[in-house]
Design an enzyme around this catalytic site. Structure first.
Site, PDB file in Angstrom:
ATOM      1  N   TYR A 195       0.822  -1.214   0.000  1.00 36.90           N
ATOM      2  CA  TYR A 195       0.000   0.000   0.000  1.00 36.90           C
ATOM      3  C   TYR A 195       0.858   1.266   0.000  1.00 36.90           C
ATOM      4  CZ  TYR A 195      -4.657  -1.984   0.854  1.00 36.90           C
ATOM      5  OH  TYR A 195      -5.849  -2.625   0.735  1.00 36.90           O
TER       6      TYR A 195
ATOM      7  N   LYS B 297       2.972 -15.644   2.289  1.00 39.69           N
ATOM      8  CA  LYS B 297       3.095 -16.390   1.024  1.00 39.69           C
ATOM      9  C   LYS B 297       4.583 -16.712   0.900  1.00 39.69           C
ATOM     10  CE  LYS B 297       1.445 -18.065  -2.835  1.00 39.69           C
ATOM     11  NZ  LYS B 297       0.540 -19.244  -2.861  1.00 39.69           N
TER      12      LYS B 297
ATOM     13  N   ASP C 163      -3.330 -18.324   0.558  1.00 40.49           N
ATOM     14  CA  ASP C 163      -4.359 -18.994  -0.253  1.00 40.49           C
ATOM     15  C   ASP C 163      -5.070 -20.079   0.565  1.00 40.49           C
ATOM     16  OD1 ASP C 163      -1.921 -20.315  -0.245  1.00 40.49           O
ATOM     17  OD2 ASP C 163      -2.062 -21.034  -2.307  1.00 40.49           O
TER      18      ASP C 163
ATOM     19  N   ASP D  41      -6.355  -6.906   4.205  1.00 36.93           N
ATOM     20  CA  ASP D  41      -7.466  -6.252   3.511  1.00 36.93           C
ATOM     21  C   ASP D  41      -8.388  -7.316   2.928  1.00 36.93           C
ATOM     22  OD1 ASP D  41      -8.977  -4.195   2.254  1.00 36.93           O
ATOM     23  OD2 ASP D  41      -7.989  -4.703   0.366  1.00 36.93           O
TER      24      ASP D  41
ATOM     25  N   ASP E 160     -12.283  -8.918   4.738  1.00 37.33           N
ATOM     26  CA  ASP E 160     -13.596  -8.901   4.074  1.00 37.33           C
ATOM     27  C   ASP E 160     -14.213 -10.298   4.122  1.00 37.33           C
ATOM     28  OD1 ASP E 160     -13.469  -6.215   3.338  1.00 37.33           O
ATOM     29  OD2 ASP E 160     -14.173  -6.603   1.299  1.00 37.33           O
TER      30      ASP E 160
HETATM   31  C1  IPM Z   1     -10.327  -1.188   4.068  1.00 39.32           C
HETATM   32  C2  IPM Z   1     -10.587  -0.591   2.729  1.00 39.32           C
HETATM   33  C3  IPM Z   1      -9.443   0.338   2.371  1.00 39.32           C
HETATM   34  C4  IPM Z   1      -8.166  -0.492   2.347  1.00 39.32           C
HETATM   35  C5  IPM Z   1      -9.614   1.102   1.055  1.00 39.32           C
HETATM   36  C6  IPM Z   1     -10.910   1.865   1.016  1.00 39.32           C
HETATM   37  C7  IPM Z   1      -8.436   1.997   0.774  1.00 39.32           C
HETATM   38  O1  IPM Z   1     -10.780  -1.577   1.761  1.00 39.32           O
HETATM   39  O2  IPM Z   1     -10.202  -0.423   5.044  1.00 39.32           O
HETATM   40  O3  IPM Z   1     -10.260  -2.414   4.156  1.00 39.32           O
HETATM   41  O4  IPM Z   1      -7.869  -1.133   1.338  1.00 39.32           O
HETATM   42  O5  IPM Z   1      -7.459  -0.493   3.360  1.00 39.32           O
HETATM   43 MG    MG Z   2     -10.856  -3.544   2.560  1.00 38.06          MG
END
Ligand code: IPM
Ligand code: MG
Length: 360
Positions: free
Chosen positions: A146, A195, A227, A251, A255
């Site tokens: 990032y 990884k 993975d 990240d 999710d």
């Molecule tokens: C998160 C989001 C952010 C990230 C984006 C919006 C930049 O997806 O906080 O997980 O990738 O960190």
């Molecule tokens: Mg995210």
């Protein structure tokens, strides 16, 4: 106690959900005799529209002068332009990355928990869900790909682009310590994600994590390839306690971890650095499609405020009050649209907030 809180409501549903969390904090303030002062600042699309940039310096300065930061969500369309058409450094997301970095918030905690009252919303097979989901992703937040060097050029194959994953021993050490300390307060197990079968940065990550582990003989350490982790989260999420990850792997996996609980509208997060000043936000996004319709679930942001009370202000009892109120409302059968299931009572976002306030 008196606390000054910077509020970055942001875009889409951001303003409605931060208003809900502010109402809850004010109620806690009344009950316990604390004074919470809120200062609204610009970040995201709203900042781009008013100042031309996603994170004005003034916002950074005021956040640095605050005791903690409450964030709603950023993202959406800028005027009639889709954000995809903006250069990278002017996208609303760039503001989010910049504030994380400016405040030195290297440690991002994303708890993913299956709320018993919401077990019906879990998308996993029943026998898997029944074993429970209660894990925390500890994500490194201001390093890795990032923030590594990136760019474009022209080579033999035409135009190319690159991003760089780079981690130092120091960066890995400090986030690994956070994970091990947290594991001590939980089920004493850290799964470190990498990884290492391909990436040199992952091989260093693994070495450093094992070095840190020597100071925590009471905590079990498991290495897991990213993975395989993606698969294991669906196959057997109960095996995870603390999941330690780099920025990009965290990240992606957070999710997934959130989704398997079936309640992305419920999950809070904290980002902290070397001081008590943190940034607290729901893990979901700005959901422009439902903004302004009083449909958004305010619980993730309310629980983020509870995390702020506990982790930044050491207000343990106050934080528990908020969490208990949320649980009571869920147990009483009230649901916003995103977590609605058969036989429950559907309520608007503002009604959900009111029900929680009544129980504090
Ligand atoms: C998160 C989001 C952010 C990230 C984006 C919006 C930049 O997806 O906080 O997980 O990738 O960190
Ligand atoms: Mg995210």
């Amino acid at each position: 106690m008196k606390k000054h809180i910077a509020v970055l409501a942001g875009d889409g549903i951001g303003p409605e959900i931060t208003d809900a969390a502010i109402a809850v904090m004010n109620k806690i303030g009344e009950k316990y005799g604390h004074e919470f002062e809120f200062e609204h600042l610009l970040m995201g699309v709203c900042a781009i529209e008013k100042t031309g940039e996603p994170l004005p310096q003034y916002t950074i300065d005021r956040c640095l002068a605050s005791d903690s930061v409450l964030l709603g969500a950023v993202g959406g369309a800028v005027g009639d332009k889709r954000i995809e058409s903006l250069p990278g450094h002017l996208r609303p997301e760039a503001g989010l990355l910049k504030i994380r970095s400016a405040l030195g918030l290297y440690s991002n905690l994303r708890p993913a928990k299956l709320f018993p009252a919401l077990a019906g919303a879990c998308p996993l097979r029943k026998d898997i869900a029944e074993k429970g989901i209660d894990l925390v992703v500890v994500r490194e937040l201001i390093g890795g790909i990032y923030f590594g060097e990136r760019g474009r050029g022209v080579g033999e194959g035409g135009e190319f682009a690159y991003d760089t994953e780079k981690y130092s021993v120091e960066e890995v050490t400090r986030i690994a310590k956070i994970a091990f300390e947290l594991a001590r307060k939980r089920r004493h197990h850290v799964t470190s994600i990498d990884k290492a079968n391909v990436l040199e940065s992952s091989r260093l990550w693994r070495e450093v994590v094992h070095n840190v582990a020597k100071d925590y003989p009471d905590v079990e350490l498991t290495d897991m390839l990213v993975d395989n982790t993606a698969m294991q989260l669906v196959k057997n999420p109960a095996q995870f306690d603390v999941v330690l990850t780099s920025n990009i792997f965290g990240d992606i996996l957070s999710d997934e971890a959130a989704m398997i609980t079936g309640s992305i509208g419920m999950l809070a997060s904290s980002s902290l650095g070397a001081t008590k000043r943190g940034l607290y936000e729901p893990i979901h996004g700005s959901a422009p499609d439902i903004a302004g319709k009083d449909l958004a679930n305010p619980i993730a942001t309310i629980l983020s405020a509870a995390m702020m009370l506990r982790d930044s202000f050491d207000m343990i009892k106050e934080a528990e009050d908020v969490e208990n109120a949320v649980n009571e409302v869920l147990n009483a059968g009230y649901r916003t649209a995103d977590i609605m299931s058969e036989g429950k009572t559907q309520v608007k976002g503002s009604e959900m907030t009111k029900l929680i306030l009544e129980r504090i």
